[in-house]
Design a protein around this motif. Structure first.
Motif, PDB file in Angstrom:
ATOM      1  N   CYS A  10       0.843  -1.199   0.000  1.00  0.00           N
ATOM      2  CA  CYS A  10       0.000   0.000   0.000  1.00  0.00           C
ATOM      3  C   CYS A  10       0.877   1.247   0.000  1.00  0.00           C
ATOM      4  O   CYS A  10       2.082   1.190   0.295  1.00  0.00           O
ATOM      5  N   HIS A  11       0.257   2.373  -0.334  1.00  0.00           N
ATOM      6  CA  HIS A  11       1.026   3.616  -0.408  1.00  0.00           C
ATOM      7  C   HIS A  11       0.183   4.858  -0.065  1.00  0.00           C
ATOM      8  O   HIS A  11       0.670   5.977  -0.164  1.00  0.00           O
ATOM      9  N   LYS A  12      -1.074   4.660   0.329  1.00  0.00           N
ATOM     10  CA  LYS A  12      -1.940   5.814   0.599  1.00  0.00           C
ATOM     11  C   LYS A  12      -3.103   5.376   1.478  1.00  0.00           C
ATOM     12  O   LYS A  12      -3.203   4.208   1.871  1.00  0.00           O
ATOM     13  N   ASP A  13      -3.965   6.335   1.795  1.00  0.00           N
ATOM     14  CA  ASP A  13      -5.210   6.076   2.508  1.00  0.00           C
ATOM     15  C   ASP A  13      -4.990   5.325   3.822  1.00  0.00           C
ATOM     16  O   ASP A  13      -5.453   4.181   3.985  1.00  0.00           O
ATOM     17  N   HIS A  34       3.684  -3.763   3.705  1.00  0.00           N
ATOM     18  CA  HIS A  34       4.775  -2.959   3.158  1.00  0.00           C
ATOM     19  C   HIS A  34       4.158  -1.647   2.695  1.00  0.00           C
ATOM     20  O   HIS A  34       3.327  -1.616   1.774  1.00  0.00           O
ATOM     21  N   PHE A  35       4.563  -0.559   3.366  1.00  0.00           N
ATOM     22  CA  PHE A  35       4.074   0.767   3.002  1.00  0.00           C
ATOM     23  C   PHE A  35       5.177   1.464   2.215  1.00  0.00           C
ATOM     24  O   PHE A  35       6.308   1.609   2.683  1.00  0.00           O
ATOM     25  N   ASP A  36       4.846   1.890   1.014  1.00  0.00           N
ATOM     26  CA  ASP A  36       5.815   2.456   0.070  1.00  0.00           C
ATOM     27  C   ASP A  36       6.679   3.522   0.739  1.00  0.00           C
ATOM     28  O   ASP A  36       6.170   4.453   1.380  1.00  0.00           O
ATOM     29  N   ALA A  37       8.001   3.388   0.579  1.00  0.00           N
ATOM     30  CA  ALA A  37       8.929   4.329   1.207  1.00  0.00           C
ATOM     31  C   ALA A  37       8.805   5.732   0.632  1.00  0.00           C
ATOM     32  O   ALA A  37       9.227   6.710   1.277  1.00  0.00           O
ATOM     33  N   SER A  38       8.262   5.856  -0.567  1.00  0.00           N
ATOM     34  CA  SER A  38       8.109   7.182  -1.176  1.00  0.00           C
ATOM     35  C   SER A  38       6.813   7.872  -0.757  1.00  0.00           C
ATOM     36  O   SER A  38       6.592   9.025  -1.104  1.00  0.00           O
ATOM     37  N   ALA A  42       4.114  10.796   7.414  1.00  0.00           N
ATOM     38  CA  ALA A  42       3.069  10.997   8.414  1.00  0.00           C
ATOM     39  C   ALA A  42       2.028   9.890   8.338  1.00  0.00           C
ATOM     40  O   ALA A  42       1.519   9.426   9.366  1.00  0.00           O
ATOM     41  N   HIS A  43       1.696   9.461   7.124  1.00  0.00           N
ATOM     42  CA  HIS A  43       0.736   8.378   6.958  1.00  0.00           C
ATOM     43  C   HIS A  43       1.282   7.070   7.520  1.00  0.00           C
ATOM     44  O   HIS A  43       0.561   6.302   8.163  1.00  0.00           O
ATOM     45  N   PHE A  44       2.563   6.819   7.271  1.00  0.00           N
ATOM     46  CA  PHE A  44       3.171   5.594   7.792  1.00  0.00           C
ATOM     47  C   PHE A  44       3.186   5.612   9.315  1.00  0.00           C
ATOM     48  O   PHE A  44       2.904   4.590   9.970  1.00  0.00           O
ATOM     49  N   ALA A  45       3.504   6.759   9.886  1.00  0.00           N
ATOM     50  CA  ALA A  45       3.518   6.884  11.342  1.00  0.00           C
ATOM     51  C   ALA A  45       2.111   6.670  11.912  1.00  0.00           C
ATOM     52  O   ALA A  45       1.931   6.038  12.964  1.00  0.00           O
ATOM     53  N   GLY A  67       7.613   1.233  -7.933  1.00  0.00           N
ATOM     54  CA  GLY A  67       7.222   1.828  -9.207  1.00  0.00           C
ATOM     55  C   GLY A  67       6.471   0.827 -10.051  1.00  0.00           C
ATOM     56  O   GLY A  67       6.816  -0.367 -10.085  1.00  0.00           O
ATOM     57  N   TRP A  68       5.466   1.291 -10.761  1.00  0.00           N
ATOM     58  CA  TRP A  68       4.662   0.405 -11.597  1.00  0.00           C
ATOM     59  C   TRP A  68       5.548  -0.278 -12.632  1.00  0.00           C
ATOM     60  O   TRP A  68       6.371   0.351 -13.301  1.00  0.00           O
ATOM     61  N   GLY A  69       5.364  -1.596 -12.773  1.00  0.00           N
ATOM     62  CA  GLY A  69       6.082  -2.359 -13.780  1.00  0.00           C
ATOM     63  C   GLY A  69       7.517  -2.656 -13.421  1.00  0.00           C
ATOM     64  O   GLY A  69       8.246  -3.261 -14.219  1.00  0.00           O
ATOM     65  N   ALA A  70       7.951  -2.261 -12.230  1.00  0.00           N
ATOM     66  CA  ALA A  70       9.359  -2.405 -11.844  1.00  0.00           C
ATOM     67  C   ALA A  70       9.559  -3.568 -10.874  1.00  0.00           C
ATOM     68  O   ALA A  70       8.620  -4.041 -10.223  1.00  0.00           O
ATOM     69  N   TRP A  71      10.826  -3.989 -10.744  1.00  0.00           N
ATOM     70  CA  TRP A  71      11.186  -5.061  -9.818  1.00  0.00           C
ATOM     71  C   TRP A  71      10.845  -4.692  -8.378  1.00  0.00           C
ATOM     72  O   TRP A  71      10.597  -5.573  -7.543  1.00  0.00           O
ATOM     73  N   SER A  72      10.813  -3.406  -8.073  1.00  0.00           N
ATOM     74  CA  SER A  72      10.559  -2.972  -6.700  1.00  0.00           C
ATOM     75  C   SER A  72       9.260  -3.534  -6.139  1.00  0.00           C
ATOM     76  O   SER A  72       9.166  -3.800  -4.937  1.00  0.00           O
ATOM     77  N   LEU A  73       8.247  -3.745  -6.998  1.00  0.00           N
ATOM     78  CA  LEU A  73       7.000  -4.323  -6.513  1.00  0.00           C
ATOM     79  C   LEU A  73       7.194  -5.760  -6.038  1.00  0.00           C
ATOM     80  O   LEU A  73       6.622  -6.179  -5.027  1.00  0.00           O
ATOM     81  N   VAL A  74       8.002  -6.521  -6.756  1.00  0.00           N
ATOM     82  CA  VAL A  74       8.293  -7.896  -6.338  1.00  0.00           C
ATOM     83  C   VAL A  74       9.139  -7.888  -5.076  1.00  0.00           C
ATOM     84  O   VAL A  74       8.888  -8.658  -4.140  1.00  0.00           O
ATOM     85  N   GLN A  75      10.136  -7.013  -5.038  1.00  0.00           N
ATOM     86  CA  GLN A  75      10.998  -6.965  -3.867  1.00  0.00           C
ATOM     87  C   GLN A  75      10.219  -6.566  -2.614  1.00  0.00           C
ATOM     88  O   GLN A  75      10.410  -7.136  -1.533  1.00  0.00           O
TER      89      GLN A  75
END
Length: 525
Positions: A10-13, A34-38, A42-45, A67-75
């Motif tokens: 997740c990354h929002k809401d 896993h909450f996106d580091a980018s 404040a939301h993560f906290a 990032g969409w379509g990137a290895w980062s989603l798998v990692q």
């Protein structure tokens, strides 16, 4: 009894994430986040503070920018999976979710469902043999190295790709794996997850390969599961209900989708609108309920396809520019019989055929096997007939050497009726208004693919309002178009009353029109 560790990227809401975590863990299940580091610190906290005291929630040890379509989603997924596997030794299944997913069954139902079969649920189809990828890159996703993000670094992405292609810098796929592709929303057993984590540590060559493929979240887990698990222990489907529009975008669900969603043969649905507060509240209560009995109809996708397809059948259709100047002939007269019940129209036009000297052609734009003369191929498919409808009708006038002809159309073909009326020729319309019994409506639902061959009573009850409204819409749309020389005969009218519009439509004598109106069993099903 199955116990599920949900893997949430997740990354929002933050409020929705907190509610989702509390909802799912309240039933005894687990969650690794896993909450996106980018995303917002404040939301993560906020999420961390709200879930800090929940022993069934764990956060991945590392957080990365996704990032969409990137290895980062798998990692990111692997980081969350590692945290869940270590923190929750009692978890029997690991279920991949997004923040837009909601349960559409109860926890009791989900646990029983997973207990019933000892298998993994993951879409996994042969990358090269299947047609899972409809357009765009296919082999190029794998044989070239993709170091840049196509969404955020488009210029670099395509410069790198074009340079590699120009120089022939391709690479081989690891020889002992067969690349698979499918949805990233999977549910895997614990032993499968353990085998995957072990594989990632032992096979650095495979890991290097996937790190620079494009959109690896559609191939990495799918390929490894097929490599590590016997085929008989895999069901190539997702347990998350999702649909895509004709433009390839995910369909979003709103408050009025509740009944449709809970009847689907899935455990979760994606993606639910953030504004669908009532839907989320009802689905949240459903998951916590002890309900284990859900009538399954699984008509969701066919219903969506049917409803959205209406636009292609007359609600947003515009004539093609090359048809605009095609004409059937100024001195010709086209008589259109429009009826939803094809057998009724066929009985009537068969009587017209026997009592007149002009040609009658049945549902040429609706039935592939309608008898037609050879017109050079333009008549070969419904697609060709529809694309070149005026040209086809003009050629039929020429073939039969006539200036008057009757054709039948389904009452949903408003676009065709409008196009023929726009021609320089003279056009008349006879609408046959029939009564629709419950049995007929059920049969209609089966014919158009809305229901299976033996739909349940619950399915029938849920579809009836849609079907009835659609039939009402078709008739209203024809009437609202205000076509000149539009005549109607009704099943409820007497033959004498129906003979009047028939006589005007056909330019027939009252006696001939009455004989047609009195055809035996004209309106019978």
């Amino acid at each position: 009894m199955a116990e599920i560790a949900y893997i949430l990227l997740c990354h929002k809401d933050p409020e929705a994430i907190i509610l989702q975590a509390k909802r799912l863990t309240a039933a005894g299940d687990y969650m690794a986040i896993h909450f996106d580091a980018s995303a917002s610190p404040a939301h993560f906290a906020e999420i961390g503070a709200a879930l800090k005291g929940n022993p069934n929630v764990v956060f991945s040890k590392k957080r990365i920018n996704c990032g969409w379509g990137a290895w980062s989603l798998v990692q990111a997924t692997l980081y969350a999976v590692e945290a869940a596997e270590k923190a929750f030794p009692r978890a029997t299944h690991f279920y991949m979710l997004s923040g837009d997913c909601m349960p559409i069954k109860s926890a009791v139902y989900a646990h029983q469902f997973l207990d019933n079969t000892d298998i993994d649920y993951i879409e996994s189809f042969d990358y090269f043999e299947s047609d899972w990828i409809k357009t765009g890159m296919k082999e190029e996703r794998l044989i070239y190295r993709h170091y840049f993000n196509e969404r955020t670094q488009k210029w670099l992405f395509y410069q790198s790709f074009n340079l590699q292609r120009k120089l022939g810098l391709t690479r081989d796929i690891p020889s002992d794996i067969q690349v698979q592709i499918g949805s990233q929303w999977w549910c895997l057993r614990r032993r499968t997850i353990e085998a995957i984590l072990k594989f990632t540590k032992e096979r650095k060559d495979v890991m290097r390969f996937f790190r620079t493929t494009w959109i690896p979240d559609e191939t990495f887990f799918q390929t490894l599961v097929r490599h590590l698990v016997p085929e008989v222990e895999i069901e190539a489907r997702t347990l998350t209900f999702l649909m895509f529009s004709e433009y390839g975008m995910p369909v979003t669900f709103y408050n009025d989708h509740y009944d449709m969603l809970v009847s689907q043969d899935f455990l979760f649905a994606r993606k639910v609108s953030p504004e669908a507060e009532e839907l989320k509240l009802r689905l949240g209560k459903l998951y916590a309920s002890g309900n284990a009995d859900f009538p399954i109809s699984s008509e969701g996708r066919s219903l969506f396809k049917f409803l959205t397809g209406r636009g292609r059948k007359g609600r947003r259709f515009a004539p093609r520019f090359w048809e605009a100047e095609a004409t059937m002939g100024r001195n010709r007269e086209l008589l259109i019989v429009a009826c939803k019940k094809w057998h009724v129209a066929k009985r009537l036009v068969d009587g017209i055929r026997r009592s007149s000297d002009f040609p009658v052609i049945e549902y040429l734009f609706n039935e592939e096997n309608t008898p037609l003369p050879d017109l050079g191929g333009i008549q070969s498919t419904i697609g060709k007939r529809t694309r070149h409808r005026r040209a086809l009708v003009r050629m039929l006038f020429d073939y039969y050497e006539t200036d008057k002809m009757v054709i039948c159309l389904d009452s949903s073909n408003l676009d065709l009726i409008q196009d023929f009326y726009a021609d320089r020729s003279k056009t008349k319309l006879l609408e046959i208004n029939c009564d629709f019994s419950g049995d007929y409506l059920v049969g209609h639902a089966i014919r158009v693919g809305l229901a299976g061959e033996s739909p349940s009573e619950e399915t029938i009850n849920s579809l009836m309002p849609t079907i009835q409204q659609d039939l009402v819409y078709e008739s209203d749309a024809i009437r609202d178009a205000n076509f000149p020389m539009h005549f109607r005969i009704l099943q409820k009218n007497s033959p004498a009353k129906n003979a009047l519009p028939l006589a005007e439509f056909l330019d027939a004598t009252p006696e001939d029109a009455l004989r047609l109106a009195e055809i035996d069993h004209l309106f019978s099903d």
